[in-house]
Design an enzyme around this catalytic site. Structure first.
Site, short mmCIF file in Angstrom:
data_model
loop_
_atom_site.label_atom_id
_atom_site.label_comp_id
_atom_site.label_asym_id
_atom_site.label_seq_id
_atom_site.Cartn_x
_atom_site.Cartn_y
_atom_site.Cartn_z
N LYS A 271 -2.42 -4.32 -4.69
CA LYS A 271 -1.71 -5.17 -3.74
C LYS A 271 -2.71 -5.71 -2.71
CE LYS A 271 1.58 -2.97 -5.92
NZ LYS A 271 2.25 -3.41 -7.11
C1 LIG Z 1 3.20 -2.04 -7.54
C2 LIG Z 1 4.66 -2.18 -7.65
C3 LIG Z 1 5.53 -1.09 -7.49
C4 LIG Z 1 5.04 0.33 -7.38
O1 LIG Z 1 4.23 0.59 -6.27
P1 LIG Z 1 3.27 1.89 -6.31
O2 LIG Z 1 2.71 1.93 -4.93
O3 LIG Z 1 2.25 1.65 -7.37
O4 LIG Z 1 4.14 3.06 -6.60
C5 LIG Z 1 6.90 -1.32 -7.52
N1 LIG Z 1 7.39 -2.55 -7.71
C6 LIG Z 1 6.60 -3.62 -7.88
C7 LIG Z 1 7.21 -4.97 -8.06
C8 LIG Z 1 5.21 -3.47 -7.88
O5 LIG Z 1 4.44 -4.54 -8.07
#
Ligand SMILES: *Cc1c(COP(=O)(O)O)cnc(C)c1O
Length: 371
Positions: free
Chosen positions: A176
């Protein structure tokens, strides 16, 4: 994707270690306040990941076993898994073929008397049409959890996407735009939801460990309900505070690179790059392009050609209903989801990407699809 981490983050983490306070403490509290303010929410509750943020959000919204939760199949699998963590049944809805997001029509098509909640996703950073979706859920009495895992720095009309959300879940995984290694946050304007989620992330305790340590008198805690250990550490929060200051320049740079791709790729027949919807601004966390039958090679062939040219592109966003984990959920065909998942790919955009690196990607695409 290469995260933008530097000496400042390393120093902030080292300071947290030297302070002796490494578990959830003052830096987590500060990060929560700063992040919530940045995304336009009254309260932030830091947790261990975006996945645990989604889980806590559904618990706070009162979603339970036997309920149905409408989710887009076109999302990272954690979105659908969250429904199962509370014993509910995920029901997959299709998405808009351009934005990749749920719409009132795709949600309405799968509603049943057991539908209790909707999880919308701002997919890849493209904002969902919040007024329409929040309006639909309010009219129907459905809880709405916003999976904002990809949405730091994304804007809906004149506000950050977190503004006005019942509950939004954020991720700070290194994929992210803002990272704490692992980590997440739940934001809400509802003080009671926030208080309950603070307790639930900490074993259901009525006094946080930080408050107990800060008190000069003995504090006897009670465990009010079955909670979890979903805490973030102060080391992570220290990194997050530095990353938060870099968010605006990161998004600006993404948008510059995206505009360059959009300009360069505009004339390629059968290839459509992701763009801003008319109602908002994406952070271009994922810069995807969709191929249709006019493009001369298939998506998988294109991935190979790019890889041969030293470009690491990735397949498009997954479709959870096509995965073995969800083979037992009977799902009608989801044409837009399947088309986007099978016929799109994500081009590289990363911090420090040079124009030359981007030109190499463009050259491969133009070489195949140009006139
Ligand atoms: C990355 C992501 C998650 C999960 O987040 P983590 O921090 O990896 O657990 C959930 N939903 C979406 C749409 C994502 O892109």
């Amino acid at each position: 994707m290469i995260p933008w981490l530097g000496e400042e983050e390393a120093e902030a983490a080292a300071e947290a270690v030297r302070s002796g306070w490494v578990a959830q403490g003052p830096r987590v509290a500060e990060f929560e306040r700063a992040f919530a303010a940045e995304v336009g929410a009254a309260h932030g509750v830091a947790v261990s990941s975006g996945t645990t943020a989604l889980h806590l959000g559904l618990v706070a919204l009162g979603v339970k076993a036997g309920d149905e939760v409408v989710v887009p199949s076109l999302s990272f699998i954690a979105t659908a898994n969250a429904a199962r963590y509370v014993g509910a049944t995920p029901v997959f809805a299709d998405v808009d073929p351009v934005t990749g997001n749920l719409t009132p029509e795709t949600i309405t098509a799968v509603l049943t008397p057991r539908t209790r909640a909707v999880i919308l996703v701002h997919q890849g950073g493209v904002p969902a049409d919040l007024d329409a979706l929040r309006g639909l859920c309010a009219d129907r009495g459905l809880a709405l959890l916003e999976d904002a895992a990809c949405a730091a720095g994304v804007r809906y009309r004149d506000q950050p996407v977190g503004a006005g959300a019942q509950v939004a879940a954020w991720s700070f995984h290194p994929r992210k735009l803002l990272t704490t290694g692992e980590g997440g946050m739940v934001t809400t304007d509802d003080a009671e939801f926030a208080a309950r989620m603070r307790r639930l992330r900490e074993h259901g305790m009525n006094v946080s460990a930080a408050d107990r340590h800060a008190s000069t008198k003995p504090v006897l805690e009670a465990y009010l309900e079955t909670g979890f250990n979903y805490r973030m550490t102060d080391i992570q929060a220290a990194v997050g505070l530095v990353q938060l200051r870099k968010l605006a320049p990161t998004v600006a740079e993404r948008r510059r690179l995206a505009a360059r791709y959009q300009r360069e790729l505009a004339d390629i027949k059968g290839l459509t790059p992701v763009t801003d919807p008319e109602y908002g601004q994406t952070n271009y966390q994922s810069f995807w392009v969709h191929l249709d039958e006019r493009f001369p090679v298939t998506r998988d062939d294109l991935l190979l050609r790019l890889s041969d040219a030293g470009v690491s592109a990735r397949r498009g966003i997954m479709a959870a209903h096509l995965e073995p984990a969800y083979a037992d959920v009977s799902t009608p065909r989801l044409p837009a989801t399947e088309d986007l998942s099978l016929n799109s790919l994500i081009l590289p955009v990363f911090h420090g990407m040079t124009d030359g690196q981007q030109d190499r990607v463009v050259a491969v695409l133009k070489g195949l699809g140009g006139d």
